[in-house]
Scaffold this motif. Structure first.
Motif, short mmCIF file in Angstrom:
data_model
loop_
_atom_site.label_atom_id
_atom_site.label_comp_id
_atom_site.label_asym_id
_atom_site.label_seq_id
_atom_site.Cartn_x
_atom_site.Cartn_y
_atom_site.Cartn_z
N SER A 110 46.49 37.49 43.79
CA SER A 110 46.30 38.86 43.31
C SER A 110 46.17 38.93 41.80
O SER A 110 45.85 39.98 41.24
N GLU A 111 46.37 37.81 41.13
CA GLU A 111 46.33 37.78 39.66
C GLU A 111 44.91 38.05 39.16
O GLU A 111 43.96 37.38 39.52
N ASP A 112 44.80 39.09 38.31
CA ASP A 112 43.51 39.43 37.68
C ASP A 112 42.41 39.61 38.72
O ASP A 112 41.28 39.16 38.54
N PHE A 113 42.75 40.31 39.83
CA PHE A 113 41.84 40.41 40.97
C PHE A 113 40.49 41.02 40.61
O PHE A 113 39.44 40.45 40.94
N PHE A 114 40.49 42.17 39.96
CA PHE A 114 39.23 42.89 39.73
C PHE A 114 38.30 42.12 38.79
O PHE A 114 37.08 42.11 38.99
N ARG A 115 38.85 41.46 37.77
CA ARG A 115 38.01 40.69 36.87
C ARG A 115 37.40 39.49 37.59
O ARG A 115 36.21 39.20 37.45
N LYS A 116 38.21 38.81 38.40
CA LYS A 116 37.71 37.64 39.12
C LYS A 116 36.66 38.05 40.15
O LYS A 116 35.64 37.37 40.32
N TYR A 117 36.91 39.16 40.85
CA TYR A 117 35.93 39.62 41.84
C TYR A 117 34.63 40.02 41.13
O TYR A 117 33.52 39.72 41.62
N GLY A 118 34.78 40.64 39.96
CA GLY A 118 33.60 41.03 39.19
C GLY A 118 32.80 39.83 38.72
O GLY A 118 31.56 39.86 38.71
N ILE A 119 33.47 38.74 38.36
CA ILE A 119 32.77 37.52 37.96
C ILE A 119 31.97 36.96 39.13
O ILE A 119 30.84 36.50 38.96
N GLY A 120 32.56 37.04 40.32
CA GLY A 120 31.84 36.58 41.52
C GLY A 120 30.58 37.39 41.75
O GLY A 120 29.52 36.82 42.07
N ILE A 121 30.67 38.70 41.57
CA ILE A 121 29.48 39.56 41.71
C ILE A 121 28.43 39.18 40.67
O ILE A 121 27.23 39.12 40.96
N LEU A 122 28.88 38.91 39.44
CA LEU A 122 27.97 38.54 38.36
C LEU A 122 27.24 37.23 38.67
O LEU A 122 26.03 37.10 38.42
N VAL A 123 27.96 36.25 39.21
CA VAL A 123 27.34 34.98 39.59
C VAL A 123 26.22 35.22 40.59
O VAL A 123 25.11 34.67 40.47
N ALA A 124 26.49 36.06 41.60
CA ALA A 124 25.48 36.37 42.61
C ALA A 124 24.30 37.12 42.01
O ALA A 124 23.14 36.84 42.33
N TRP A 233 38.81 34.94 46.19
CA TRP A 233 38.24 36.28 46.00
C TRP A 233 36.94 36.18 45.20
O TRP A 233 35.94 36.83 45.53
N LEU A 234 36.96 35.36 44.15
CA LEU A 234 35.77 35.20 43.30
C LEU A 234 34.62 34.56 44.09
O LEU A 234 33.49 35.06 44.07
N THR A 235 34.93 33.49 44.81
CA THR A 235 33.90 32.81 45.58
C THR A 235 33.39 33.69 46.72
O THR A 235 32.19 33.71 47.02
N GLY A 236 34.29 34.42 47.36
CA GLY A 236 33.90 35.33 48.42
C GLY A 236 32.98 36.43 47.91
O GLY A 236 32.00 36.80 48.57
N ALA A 237 33.26 36.93 46.69
CA ALA A 237 32.40 37.95 46.10
C ALA A 237 31.01 37.39 45.80
O ALA A 237 29.99 38.05 46.04
N ALA A 238 30.97 36.16 45.28
CA ALA A 238 29.68 35.52 44.98
C ALA A 238 28.84 35.37 46.25
O ALA A 238 27.64 35.66 46.26
N HIS A 239 29.47 34.95 47.34
CA HIS A 239 28.78 34.77 48.62
C HIS A 239 28.34 36.12 49.19
O HIS A 239 27.19 36.29 49.62
N SER A 240 29.25 37.08 49.18
CA SER A 240 28.95 38.40 49.75
C SER A 240 27.79 39.07 49.04
O SER A 240 26.86 39.60 49.67
N PHE A 241 27.82 39.04 47.71
CA PHE A 241 26.80 39.77 46.95
C PHE A 241 25.51 38.96 46.80
O PHE A 241 24.46 39.54 46.50
N TRP A 242 25.57 37.67 47.02
CA TRP A 242 24.33 36.88 47.17
C TRP A 242 23.53 37.46 48.33
O TRP A 242 22.33 37.74 48.21
#
Length: 310
Positions: A110-124, A233-242
């Protein structure tokens, strides 16, 4: 060079440290269980399409006709995406019951969740945006606004892909990759789960040898991203938004699947199928191959600077 275990891998070793063969076996069992549940839920849709007058059941291709029409069904698309939540639940429960693994050994934090999820979206967004732009500049595709845009479809697909992308990362990266890495090493874990990721798509419409290679490369891409960031969470966001950006924003087939209510409608020109991926979508084209190879080499340069976790 032996790659060091990251924090979630060390937690996996501490909590389970079981046979990699058990991890691989349970991965297959969980995957088959998810297919079985999805098939049961799909029965009403199958009967619905069996009643279509335009399907000739004396034709040997009748089953493929039903499958094709089901893939074009909006309701079936939503159901299939949301049902992948079952995969997440099954993976977490199986890991807990059979191996004593907790969710933190999957890379959930849960540490720094929103920033890490946002980075995943940015990667995608960067990788898929480049893929779209290069194809557009090369003239291999053409796009227009979709007159049948649907706000409800957009939201359902957004939530659905957030679940679907995460489910595959939970099973293949959080569970399988970490479970194999503690005994056979990180590199073997990355290669094995990435090959399985590619094979999981063999039944998708429009599959080709380039698509299989690209999907294995995508598996390596997400595996390296997970290994470096140690955050599911970050990797999941990258995959989801890809998937979401490709299918819902750009209106391109996602691994051969057509999505309803996209913002754009993108047509892949047949004469450039080798580049744009044709009916399979961008993942079946050489542009994605180049982008994934470059991205993987970039991640590999980061691996060299990783320090062992104590």
């Amino acid at each position: 060079m032996k790659w060091p275990l990251n924090h979630s891998m060390l937690l996996t070793k501490e909590q389970a440290d079981s046979s990699p063969w058990m991890t691989i076996l349970l991965t297959f069992i969980m995957y088959i269980a998810n297919i079985f549940v999805t098939a049961i839920v799909s029965i009403p849709f199958i009967f619905q399409f069996m009643g279509k007058e335009n399907i000739d059941f004396t034709d040997p291709s009748a089953s493929s006709q039903i499958q094709e029409q089901m893939s074009l069904s909006s309701s079936m698309t939503y159901v299939s995406l949301f049902l992948t939540l079952i995969m997440i639940i099954i993976a977490l429960l199986f890991a807990r019951w059979f191996q004593g693994r907790k969710s933190n050994s999957f890379g959930f934090t849960s540490e720094d969740f929103f920033r890490k999820y946002g980075i995943g979206i940015l990667v995608a967004a960067v990788t898929m945006g480049l893929t779209y732009l290069i194809n557009l500049l090369l003239g291999t595709i053409s796009s227009q606004m979709n007159p049948e845009q649907n706000g409800m479809a957009f939201m359902l697909l957004l939530i659905g892909f957030m679940i679907q992308g995460l489910s595959e990362e939970v099973l293949l990266r959080g569970y399988m990759m970490n479970g194999i890495a503690v005994r056979w090493g990180v590199l073997a874990a990355i290669l094995i789960n990435s090959i399985l990721f590619g094979l999981m798509h063999l039944a998708n419409p429009g599959i080709s040898w380039i698509a299989i290679v690209n999907l294995i490369l995508a598996g390596i891409f997400f595996s390296l991203l997970f290994y470096i960031t140690d955050n599911l969470w970050l990797t999941g966001a990258a995959h989801s938004f890809w998937n979401f950006i490709m299918g819902v924003i750009f209106g391109v087939q996602v691994s051969g699947l057509v999505l309803p209510g996209s913002i754009l409608v993108t047509k892949a020109h047949e004469q450039h199928a080798l580049i744009n991926g044709a009916e399979f979508g961008f993942e079946g084209g050489l542009v994605v191959t180049v982008i994934l190879v470059i991205s993987c080499f970039f991640f590999l340069s980061k691996v060299k600077h990783l320090k062992p976790v104590k």
